[in-house]
Each structure stands twice: as C-alpha cells, then as structure tokens.
Design a protein around this motif. Structure first.
Motif, PDB file in Angstrom:
ATOM      1  N   LEU A  97      12.453 -11.041  21.982  1.00  0.00           N
ATOM      2  CA  LEU A  97      13.854 -10.697  21.694  1.00  0.00           C
ATOM      3  C   LEU A  97      14.049  -9.177  21.741  1.00  0.00           C
ATOM      4  N   HIS A  98      15.338  -8.788  21.844  1.00  0.00           N
ATOM      5  CA  HIS A  98      15.702  -7.363  21.862  1.00  0.00           C
ATOM      6  C   HIS A  98      15.951  -6.917  20.418  1.00  0.00           C
ATOM      7  N   HIS A  99      15.062  -6.091  19.854  1.00  0.00           N
ATOM      8  CA  HIS A  99      15.290  -5.709  18.447  1.00  0.00           C
ATOM      9  C   HIS A  99      16.371  -4.640  18.305  1.00  0.00           C
ATOM     10  N   ASP A 100      16.764  -4.018  19.444  1.00  0.00           N
ATOM     11  CA  ASP A 100      17.772  -2.959  19.341  1.00  0.00           C
ATOM     12  C   ASP A 100      19.165  -3.419  19.776  1.00  0.00           C
ATOM     13  N   MET A 101      19.372  -4.730  19.854  1.00  0.00           N
ATOM     14  CA  MET A 101      20.717  -5.262  20.148  1.00  0.00           C
ATOM     15  C   MET A 101      21.410  -5.558  18.808  1.00  0.00           C
ATOM     16  N   ASP A 102      22.556  -4.932  18.580  1.00  0.00           N
ATOM     17  CA  ASP A 102      23.235  -5.115  17.284  1.00  0.00           C
ATOM     18  C   ASP A 102      24.743  -5.266  17.486  1.00  0.00           C
ATOM     19  N   VAL A 103      25.197  -6.537  17.507  1.00  0.00           N
ATOM     20  CA  VAL A 103      26.632  -6.804  17.588  1.00  0.00           C
ATOM     21  C   VAL A 103      27.027  -7.680  16.390  1.00  0.00           C
ATOM     22  N   ARG A 104      26.443  -7.344  15.224  1.00  0.00           N
ATOM     23  CA  ARG A 104      26.734  -8.103  13.996  1.00  0.00           C
ATOM     24  C   ARG A 104      28.204  -8.007  13.628  1.00  0.00           C
ATOM     25  N   ILE A 105      28.833  -6.906  14.000  1.00  0.00           N
ATOM     26  CA  ILE A 105      30.234  -6.699  13.631  1.00  0.00           C
ATOM     27  C   ILE A 105      31.126  -7.840  14.142  1.00  0.00           C
ATOM     28  N   PHE A 106      30.715  -8.489  15.240  1.00  0.00           N
ATOM     29  CA  PHE A 106      31.472  -9.627  15.773  1.00  0.00           C
ATOM     30  C   PHE A 106      30.786 -10.963  15.482  1.00  0.00           C
ATOM     31  N   GLY A 107      29.952 -10.974  14.467  1.00  0.00           N
ATOM     32  CA  GLY A 107      29.407 -12.245  13.983  1.00  0.00           C
ATOM     33  C   GLY A 107      28.108 -12.692  14.625  1.00  0.00           C
ATOM     34  N   TYR A 108      27.545 -11.881  15.508  1.00  0.00           N
ATOM     35  CA  TYR A 108      26.263 -12.266  16.112  1.00  0.00           C
ATOM     36  C   TYR A 108      25.110 -11.875  15.200  1.00  0.00           C
ATOM     37  N   GLY A 152      12.348  -2.865  22.292  1.00  0.00           N
ATOM     38  CA  GLY A 152      13.466  -1.932  22.173  1.00  0.00           C
ATOM     39  C   GLY A 152      13.077  -0.633  22.845  1.00  0.00           C
ATOM     40  N   ASP A 153      14.065   0.215  23.086  1.00  0.00           N
ATOM     41  CA  ASP A 153      13.766   1.503  23.714  1.00  0.00           C
ATOM     42  C   ASP A 153      13.354   2.508  22.644  1.00  0.00           C
ATOM     43  N   GLN A 154      12.238   2.210  22.020  1.00  0.00           N
ATOM     44  CA  GLN A 154      11.775   2.972  20.865  1.00  0.00           C
ATOM     45  C   GLN A 154      10.273   2.770  20.701  1.00  0.00           C
ATOM     46  N   PHE A 155       9.507   3.845  20.554  1.00  0.00           N
ATOM     47  CA  PHE A 155       8.099   3.699  20.180  1.00  0.00           C
ATOM     48  C   PHE A 155       8.050   3.623  18.662  1.00  0.00           C
ATOM     49  N   ILE A 156       7.508   2.552  18.131  1.00  0.00           N
ATOM     50  CA  ILE A 156       7.557   2.314  16.677  1.00  0.00           C
ATOM     51  C   ILE A 156       6.381   3.029  16.000  1.00  0.00           C
ATOM     52  N   SER A 157       6.708   3.986  15.149  1.00  0.00           N
ATOM     53  CA  SER A 157       5.648   4.783  14.519  1.00  0.00           C
ATOM     54  C   SER A 157       6.012   5.178  13.087  1.00  0.00           C
ATOM     55  N   GLU A 158       6.873   4.362  12.460  1.00  0.00           N
ATOM     56  CA  GLU A 158       7.216   4.615  11.054  1.00  0.00           C
ATOM     57  C   GLU A 158       7.092   3.313  10.295  1.00  0.00           C
ATOM     58  N   ASN A 159       6.458   3.383   9.140  1.00  0.00           N
ATOM     59  CA  ASN A 159       6.266   2.168   8.341  1.00  0.00           C
ATOM     60  C   ASN A 159       7.584   1.446   8.059  1.00  0.00           C
ATOM     61  N   SER A 160       8.639   2.224   7.746  1.00  0.00           N
ATOM     62  CA  SER A 160       9.901   1.596   7.354  1.00  0.00           C
ATOM     63  C   SER A 160      10.498   0.806   8.530  1.00  0.00           C
ATOM     64  N   VAL A 161      10.387   1.337   9.734  1.00  0.00           N
ATOM     65  CA  VAL A 161      10.923   0.638  10.915  1.00  0.00           C
ATOM     66  C   VAL A 161      10.087  -0.611  11.178  1.00  0.00           C
ATOM     67  N   LYS A 162       8.788  -0.464  11.046  1.00  0.00           N
ATOM     68  CA  LYS A 162       7.893  -1.615  11.240  1.00  0.00           C
ATOM     69  C   LYS A 162       8.262  -2.744  10.273  1.00  0.00           C
ATOM     70  N   GLU A 163       8.457  -2.386   9.005  1.00  0.00           N
ATOM     71  CA  GLU A 163       8.799  -3.406   7.999  1.00  0.00           C
ATOM     72  C   GLU A 163      10.090  -4.122   8.359  1.00  0.00           C
ATOM     73  N   LYS A 164      11.041  -3.382   8.902  1.00  0.00           N
ATOM     74  CA  LYS A 164      12.317  -3.985   9.294  1.00  0.00           C
ATOM     75  C   LYS A 164      12.117  -4.976  10.452  1.00  0.00           C
ATOM     76  N   LEU A 165      11.283  -4.617  11.405  1.00  0.00           N
ATOM     77  CA  LEU A 165      11.047  -5.520  12.541  1.00  0.00           C
ATOM     78  C   LEU A 165      10.365  -6.816  12.082  1.00  0.00           C
ATOM     79  N   ILE A 166       9.591  -6.692  11.007  1.00  0.00           N
ATOM     80  CA  ILE A 166       8.946  -7.899  10.468  1.00  0.00           C
ATOM     81  C   ILE A 166       9.960  -8.727   9.679  1.00  0.00           C
ATOM     82  N   SER A 167      10.708  -8.070   8.788  1.00  0.00           N
ATOM     83  CA  SER A 167      11.604  -8.856   7.921  1.00  0.00           C
ATOM     84  C   SER A 167      12.813  -9.409   8.692  1.00  0.00           C
TER      85      SER A 167
END
Ligand code: ADE
Length: 232
Positions: A97-108, A152-167
C-alpha cells in the motif's frame, strides 16, 4: 509463454542478475535501460527504475505496454517494521500500500487511493508461495516472512515515523517503490510479487546501517529471484 519483468530501484539490486543474463536487446525508454533476453532459460526484461514511486510506476507501465510482460517481480532492499525481521532477512509481499496517500478529509482510509474501493494491492498468491519456496532452497539460513510492504517517497529513519507505519498500516517493511509497482500491475492485470531483503530497521539507526548492509541484502534477494523465475 512467460516473459518476466524484473524491476530494481538501484543498480546494485539488478546488476548481479543483468551480469548473468543473455542480453538480446537493450532499449532505453524514459531514461531507463530495459535489458531484454533470457536468464536461466527464462524470457526476462530487467530494468533499474530509479528511486521512488513515480519512477516505479512509469517503469511498470512501460513493461506492460512496450514489452508485454506476463509477470512482474520487484527485487531490492527495505527497512524493517517488524521485530521478527532482522537485517539480512527477507520479506515476500502478501500485499502493498501507499503509506503517503492521505485523502481522509473525504472519508477515505489513510493510505487508500480514492475511488479504488480498497487500500492494499494483493500480490499474486502463487508467485508469493513460489518465492517463499525458492528462498528456502537458495537461502536456507535466511529468515523469510510473508507480509505487507508500505511504500512512500520517504526514507524512513525516525522511530516516531516507523511507529506510525506499524500502528496505522500494520506494515512489515518500508521502501519507496513497491506499492507503485503493485498499483501499476493491478491496473494492467499483471501478477506481481515484491521481494525485499532487510537493509536497516527504519529507525534512528537506519542511516548508519543502510550503507553497511544494502549490498549484502540486495545479493540475497537477487539470488532468490534467479531461482524463482525458473518456477513461474
Ligand atoms: N529502503 C531501504 N531502507 C529503507 C527505509 N528505511 N525507508 C525507505 N526505503 C528504504
């Protein structure tokens, strides 16, 4: 007859495979060199797509349109999001999946591409199972799991971002191309699998571990791909 597209983002992810194939033609499209020929007696097109989701999506479409590939394999390295996946281990995609896709504002849902009706692109079950078996054969000492690739178009290198991708996504590994290849393969009805060897833990140690382990990790996934294509 099968014709297998093999995509790696970086040279080191495809160089080994390219050096072992019999090349019949090299075509350059969109700045990418497509090596057409055979590997292990199997018809293949091997290409380095470059880093990130746009490169990966373009490459997938070119493999479909110009080369009519019947299957797609994405090989490379990734950061681990799962405590069971250590550096050097291998993840085979169940889905992506695309972790950097965010269209929650329209209910997705976070990560859901609008109007598709689902969030995760499922990998081909047969290819994933064949990849698991191939891994057990060529890399018997390497731990392999089936799991979720989050891209995503991001190299993941922060604990907080990693935790978010897991949760948020229950991701097992993070990288920068897989979901785009999955998305493109889905739209073109091409079965695909993603094979990623773990180069880092996608946390505060990632930028230190990555350069040390990327080469070895890429070698593991390339060995697996060579075995897998014989079985497809
Ligand atoms: N590829 C390898 N390691 C990665 C990471 N930590 N984040 C994104 N892509 C990667």
């Amino acid at each position: 007859m099968s014709k297998i597209g093999i995509i790696g983002a970086m040279d080191l992810e495809v160089d080994q495979l390219k050096s072992e194939m019999a090349v019949s033609e090299i075509r350059t499209v969109a700045g990418m060199d497509f090596y057409e020929g055979s590997l292990e007696g199997v018809s293949v097109v091997i290409v380095r797509c470059g880093i990130g989701k746009v490169n990966a999506a373009l490459c997938t479409q070119i493999l479909s349109d110009l080369f009519q590939v019947t299957h797609i394999i994405n090989t490379g390295v990734a950061g681990s999001l799962n405590a069971k996946l250590d550096i050097g281990d291998i993840l085979i995609s169940k889905d992506a999946l695309h972790h950097d896709m965010d269209v929650r504002i329209f209910g997705y849902r976070l990560g859901e591409v609008p109007q598709m009706g689902f969030r995760e692109f499922p990998a081909d079950e047969r290819m994933a199972e064949l990849a698991r078996k191939a891994c057990e054969k060529v890399n018997p000492d390497i731990n392999v799991i089936l799991g979720r690739v989050v891209s995503g178009d991001q190299f993941i290198s922060e604990n907080s971002v990693k935790e978010k991708l897991i949760s948020e996504f229950q991701g097992d590994c993070a990288e920068m191309e897989g979901a785009s290849i999955a998305h493109g393969a889905y739209l073109n009805k091409i079965p695909f699998v993603i094979i990623r060897a773990i180069s880092d833990k996608a946390d505060n140690s990632a930028t230190m571990d990555y350069p040390t382990f990327e080469r070895e990790a890429a070698k593991h996934s390339a060995a697996l791909v060579k075995e897998l294509i014989k079985e497809i």
